[in-house]
Design a protein around this motif. Structure first.
Motif, PDB file in Angstrom:
ATOM      1  N   GLY A  60      -8.800 -39.571-104.107  1.00  0.00           N
ATOM      2  CA  GLY A  60      -9.906 -39.140-104.958  1.00  0.00           C
ATOM      3  C   GLY A  60      -9.494 -39.021-106.415  1.00  0.00           C
ATOM      4  N   ASP A  64     -15.716 -45.969-103.464  1.00  0.00           N
ATOM      5  CA  ASP A  64     -15.988 -44.857-102.546  1.00  0.00           C
ATOM      6  C   ASP A  64     -15.130 -44.926-101.280  1.00  0.00           C
ATOM      7  OD1 ASP A  64     -17.657 -47.281-102.197  1.00  0.00           O
ATOM      8  OD2 ASP A  64     -18.180 -46.284-100.317  1.00  0.00           O
ATOM      9  N   LEU A  73     -12.433 -42.049 -99.309  1.00  0.00           N
ATOM     10  CA  LEU A  73     -12.557 -40.734 -99.945  1.00  0.00           C
ATOM     11  C   LEU A  73     -13.242 -39.748 -99.001  1.00  0.00           C
ATOM     12  CD1 LEU A  73     -13.757 -41.702-103.535  1.00  0.00           C
ATOM     13  CD2 LEU A  73     -11.434 -41.473-102.663  1.00  0.00           C
ATOM     14  N   ALA A 103     -15.353 -36.083-102.579  1.00  0.00           N
ATOM     15  CA  ALA A 103     -14.880 -37.069-103.556  1.00  0.00           C
ATOM     16  C   ALA A 103     -15.886 -38.208-103.701  1.00  0.00           C
ATOM     17  CB  ALA A 103     -13.511 -37.607-103.151  1.00  0.00           C
ATOM     18  N   ALA A 125     -17.746 -40.258-107.032  1.00  0.00           N
ATOM     19  CA  ALA A 125     -17.153 -41.578-107.256  1.00  0.00           C
ATOM     20  C   ALA A 125     -18.035 -42.445-108.151  1.00  0.00           C
ATOM     21  CB  ALA A 125     -16.889 -42.282-105.926  1.00  0.00           C
TER      22      ALA A 125
END
Lengths: 240, 252
Positions: free
Chosen positions: B152, B176, B179, B183, B187
């Protein structure tokens, strides 16, 4: 504490004294003695130099050496860990380019119990330069609680340069912790791509990666002005 | 006249493996495009070919960017021309801090644009203000690039680099992926902060929820077998969500 001639430099650090020494012009021979419980920090610039350094450490002595070796030269560092509990740390950066030939030889002998040696040698060669590192750690058979390590990492920056590494461990004792490693390679292609993808041109990316690699050793210099001066000299000398 | 970014019949291989097989795509300024497709369909290859990754060899076709032959330019020339990729797996660079790295990158772009280098005070100010937007501490800026960062954190750092360098064509390769839930929620912050009429985005993702909520694309393209097999709007995402890529395989 020092006597200095062209042939020979003698450095004596008396019992329980703490000293720092910066050496930028080297004699052919340097003899260092660090007394009982004494401590010496020693920075040396070896530019196109030929020098043999011998160090003797008494019981409880501590010696920290950082050597910057540039250009053509021949250096030898021999340490005699003569007294119990002596600690010797020797880090080296070497860099050679064009037709320079640089050799570094280290020879550490653990002649007393509970002695510690640490060596980190980082180098880079460019152009048609030839560099070599030969490092020996000797631990005689009756010594106890010995701790030694020797690491060598080097970068080949051109197709025509050469780096040879010969680590030699001679261990005759049982009660020993001893680690060594040597790795010679090129700059990492993924790192170069990442940096260039952010806009740095190739030579800038190579210079930044190489100096970051070598500065791991020079970062150990506690005098900030000296450190940045030597870092700049290294970058310039390697032709990046 | 060709589009702002015009990709025509692009073919590329890695090693002996042909991955892009005549891919064509027209992209305008200020648009947000999503690239979807099964694994191995060429999404990441296309991104890396546009950036000039030497791992890939272009074997045919052309790419025109702002009227110039993009494929003739070096990696750094493309970056200085405004192409930026947020990497799927950003590399670690021990010994080089993010602050130093960004200073070099920003000044390289300024030199290429004929501008003087930015003074240290203005640069630090710019870096810190933008770091705040991605919840990046000053301490993180002093650490070596990506070293020891979580997935992240690395993605936040990619977002930060994009915000500092202000490119006008941004490629986000699986921003993405890998994560955790929290997170993923941030993103897409880079796209949200930076979207505008002067900037175009290519967003690669398998996560339709992420695309719908955070990216809100104008156009969606489906890649199969190294070619674009369908062009449309967000209705294509709805279809992929329901039926996967099966229909598109038939069209490939």
């Amino acid at each position: 504490m020092t006597q200095n001639t062209e042939k020979r430099t003698v450095v004596d650090v008396a019992e329980r004294e703490t000293k720092t020494l910066v050496e930028t012009v080297l004699s052919a021979e340097t003899v260092v003695s660090v007394g009982k419980g004494a401590s010496l920090t020693h920075y040396r610039l070896a530019e196109d130099a030929e020098n043999a350094l011998t160090v003797r450490l008494d019981a409880g002595a501590s010696y920290t050496l950082i050597t910057l070796a540039l250009g053509t030269g021949k250096l030898r560092i021999a340490a005699d860990l003569a007294g119990e509990g002596a600690v010797c740390r020797s880090d080296v950066v070497y860099a050679a380019t064009d037709d320079e030939v640089l050799s570094l030889q280290t020879d550490f002998t653990h002649n007393a119990d509970k002695t510690v040696s640490r060596q980190l040698v980082k180098g880079a060669a460019n152009g048609r330069a030839k560099a070599s590192f030969e490092g020996r750690i000797l631990i005689p058979y009756d010594k106890k609680e010995i701790d030694g390590s020797q690491q060598h990492r080097a970068l080949l920056l051109s197709r025509d340069c050469e780096i040879a590494a010969v680590p030699r461990l001679e261990i005759y004792a049982d009660d020993v912790k001893c680690a060594h490693g040597s790795a010679v390679g090129s700059l990492n292609a993924e790192q170069l791509y990442y940096m260039r993808a952010r806009g740095l041109d190739e030579s800038e990316a190579r210079r930044l990666l190489t100096t970051a690699f070598l500065n791991e050793v020079l970062d150990g210099i506690r005098d900030e002005a000296l450190r940045s001066d030597w870092e700049a000299q290294t970058a310039e000398r390697i032709g990046l | 006249m060709s589009a702002w970014l015009e990709i025509k019949d692009l073919s590329a291989k890695v090693g002996e493996k042909e991955i892009l097989k005549g891919l064509s795509l027209s992209v305008g300024k200020g648009e947000i495009h999503v690239l979807m497709g099964p694994n191995g369909s060429g999404k990441s290859t296309l991104s890396n070919v546009l950036c000039g990754d030497p791992m890939y060899e272009v074997t045919g076709g052309s790419v025109t960017f702002k009227g110039k032959d993009l494929l003739a330019e070096s990696i750094e020339e493309r970056a200085c021309d405004g192409i930026f990729m947020a990497f799927q797996r950003p590399v670690e660079i021990p010994g080089v801090t993010m602050t130093t790295f960004m200073k070099y990158a920003l000044n390289a772009r300024r030199r290429a644009a004929g501008l003087s280098e930015m003074d240290a005070v203005s640069f630090i100010k710019r870096l810190k203000i933008r770091a705040k937007a991605f919840d990046i501490s000053e301490e993180m800026l002093k650490r070596p690039v990506n070293v020891g960062f979580s997935g992240g954190e690395k993605k936040r750092m990619e977002n930060l680099q994009m915000a500092v360098l202000e490119p006008d064509f941004c490629i986000l390769d699986e921003m993405d992926a890998g994560l955790d839930v929290d997170a993923v929620k941030v993103a897409g912050a880079g796209v949200q902060i930076m979207r505008g009429p002067e900037r175009t985005f290519f967003v690669i993702s398998h996560n339709i929820g992420f695309l719908r909520e955070q990216i809100k694309p104008d156009f969606v393209h489906i890649l199969v077998g190294g070619r674009v097999v369908a062009n449309g709007g967000t209705e294509l995402m709805d279809e992929v969500e329901k039926n996967g890529f099966s229909r598109f395989y038939k069209e490939a």
